[in-house]
Design an enzyme around this catalytic site. Structure first.
Site, short mmCIF file in Angstrom:
data_model
loop_
_atom_site.label_atom_id
_atom_site.label_comp_id
_atom_site.label_asym_id
_atom_site.label_seq_id
_atom_site.Cartn_x
_atom_site.Cartn_y
_atom_site.Cartn_z
N HIS A 1 0.88 -1.18 0.00
CA HIS A 1 0.00 0.00 0.00
C HIS A 1 0.91 1.22 0.00
O HIS A 1 2.02 1.20 0.55
CB HIS A 1 -0.85 -0.05 1.28
CG HIS A 1 -1.91 0.99 1.38
ND1 HIS A 1 -1.63 2.31 1.66
CD2 HIS A 1 -3.27 0.90 1.30
CE1 HIS A 1 -2.77 2.99 1.73
NE2 HIS A 1 -3.77 2.16 1.51
N ASP B 1 3.35 -4.08 8.29
CA ASP B 1 2.03 -3.44 8.15
C ASP B 1 0.97 -4.52 8.32
O ASP B 1 0.83 -5.40 7.48
CB ASP B 1 1.94 -2.78 6.78
CG ASP B 1 0.55 -2.23 6.46
OD1 ASP B 1 -0.33 -2.25 7.34
OD2 ASP B 1 0.35 -1.77 5.32
N GLN C 1 -4.22 -5.29 6.91
CA GLN C 1 -5.13 -6.23 6.26
C GLN C 1 -5.16 -7.59 6.95
O GLN C 1 -5.87 -8.49 6.50
CB GLN C 1 -4.73 -6.41 4.79
CG GLN C 1 -4.88 -5.16 3.96
CD GLN C 1 -6.31 -4.64 3.92
OE1 GLN C 1 -7.27 -5.41 3.93
NE2 GLN C 1 -6.47 -3.33 3.91
N LYS D 1 -10.10 -0.59 10.68
CA LYS D 1 -10.14 -1.86 9.95
C LYS D 1 -10.34 -3.04 10.90
O LYS D 1 -10.41 -4.19 10.46
CB LYS D 1 -8.86 -2.04 9.15
CG LYS D 1 -8.68 -1.00 8.04
CD LYS D 1 -7.41 -1.24 7.26
CE LYS D 1 -7.12 -0.11 6.29
NZ LYS D 1 -8.07 -0.02 5.18
N CYS E 1 -4.84 2.38 -3.52
CA CYS E 1 -3.58 2.92 -2.98
C CYS E 1 -2.43 1.94 -3.20
O CYS E 1 -1.56 1.77 -2.34
CB CYS E 1 -3.70 3.27 -1.50
SG CYS E 1 -4.93 4.55 -1.15
#
Length: 431
Positions: A145, A221, A224, A247, A387
């Site tokens: 991303h 990261d 997700q 999220k 993104c």
């Protein structure tokens, strides 16, 4: 994910009961049918108890934290501290290792700008390992991303370091044959746990091992993955991890940086002002220990309280059972997208070691048009480049549609999505 996660998944009846706790899922779409929400990768929906926790804080406990000695101040500070402890427990960390940010993007930039400050001389000898300059390398992956790509590109540009990246296999998974870019010159390796386009789970162990071999810092990261898989930062073996409340069934406006405490101690601050200092003279400031050193100004207290309630909700559901249920949904999503003529999946075409994030293109039809048609059938998906322009360019497209699942996604919703998708080309004259 692999089949060993299929033990004791959530049942359809349990998911139906969970759905009752999400008021927005009762909304009707443009055709009068209940909305099929397949955009959880962009932002998750919130259960009532999360909405109520944030409102209840404002109704009964609102006050500035760590400032007053009155009752409301004590209650607010206590709620704030408890929220930090809840986040830490959820990810297998210590509370003092959790730094509040407004989102995961800010958390990533915090690391990058702290390294910039160290590179300009701040922090003294303790900050030496954060200094980068000409001759050094910073490594990310093509799967990132923009939030986990641009900060490292800019850090390299500011400091004169080289920016390099791990490349991808044809299906979008990280190509382990490109691990040789992680050499003795690398100071930091940043990568996503799960791609927000392909849904592929990154080979964490292999990347961590390569980075550890050369002494590089490791940034993960989790945006997700953290609402879909059990997360333990110590077991993952990274140095930094970033999280995003919205999220994870929580409010917008709050996120977190986790880092090993000894690293937080040595890192120079980025934002400075109120709440970060132990003492100030007219010549200099002396900063508080972490995490306060990185939390200048007023903090998102109510949002942190709401996020903590979201994590309590997820913990009660059980992340292993949730992950096992979502694997079933992932397989169903891939099956329905794969079954439609003229539709191509961007990413792995099977559910092994991937999550329910399924990006796709429809031959001859712009993703925005696809999205608008699906919306007319009360199916909500993401449209655009998500993104992640370099990743889309790798697949030879500028943009795509993306259907993404959550713990409230049902097989009936997947089938409704599949039926609507099957009519897209006919509607636009493509069949």
């Amino acid at each position: 994910m692999t089949n060993d996660r299929l033990t004791n998944p959530l049942t359809d009846a349990e998911v139906a009961k969970l759905r009752e706790q999400f008021p927005i899922l009762g909304r009707k779409g443009r055709d009068g049918k209940p909305i099929v929400y397949l955009d959880s990768s962009a932002t998750s929906q919130k259960p009532s108890r999360v909405i109520e926790a944030e409102a209840e804080f404002y109704r009964k406990h609102n006050a500035a934290v760590n400032r007053g000695t009155h009752m409301l101040g004590d209650e607010s500070t206590g709620a704030f501290d408890m929220a930090r402890e809840t986040v830490a427990n959820f990810i297998g960390a210590r509370p003092e290792e959790v730094v509040w940010t407004k989102n995961a993007t800010e958390a990533l930039n915090l690391i990058a700008y702290s390294m910039s400050n160290a590179s300009s001389g701040m922090g003294g000898k303790e900050a030496e390992r954060f200094r980068v300059g000409p001759g050094d390398k910073i490594v990310a992956t093509r799967a990132e991303h923009h939030a986990n790509l641009l900060p490292w590109q800019e850090l390299a540009a500011r400091t004169g370091a080289e920016f390099a990246f791990l490349d991808l296999e044809p299906d979008g998974r990280i190509d382990l044959d490109t691990l040789d870019v992680i050499d003795e010159r690398v100071k930091l390796v940043a990568f996503t746990h799960v791609s927000n386009v392909t849904g592929a789970i990154s080979p964490v162990d292999e990347i961590v091992a390569a980075a550890r071999k050369v002494g590089a810092l490791i940034v993960l990261d989790t945006c997700q993955s953290s609402a879909h898989l059990p997360i333990n930062v110590e077991e993952l073996g990274v140095d930094f991890a970033v999280f995003s409340s919205h999220k994870m069934l929580g409010p917008t406006g709050v996120g977190a940086l986790w880092a090993r405490y000894e690293l937080l101690e040595a890192m120079p601050p980025v934002l400075v002002g109120g709440s970060v200092i132990a003492n100030v003279t007219m010549e200099k400031g002396i900063y508080l220990p972490p995490p306060a050193k990185f939390e200048a100004g007023s903090q998102p207290v109510a949002q942190a309280v709401g996020w903590a309630e979201a994590l309590n909700f997820l913990s009660e559901v059980g992340m292993d059972r949730l992950a096992a249920y979502e694997e079933r949904i992932t397989r169903a999503l891939i099956d329905v997208v794969s079954s439609v003529d003229g539709v191509k999946i961007i990413g792995p075409a099977n559910a092994d070691n991937r999550l329910g994030v399924v990006a796709f293109t429809v031959d001859g039809i712009h993703p925005h048009d696809v999205g608008q048609y699906l919306d007319s059938e009360s199916v909500a998906v993401r449209v655009g480049h998500h993104c992640a322009i370099p990743l889309h360019r790798f697949f030879g497209v500028r943009s795509s549609n993306r259907a993404s699942a959550s713990l409230t996604t049902t097989l009936d919703e997947v089938h409704r999505f599949g039926e609507a998708l099957a009519h897209v080309r006919g509607f636009f004259g493509g069949m």
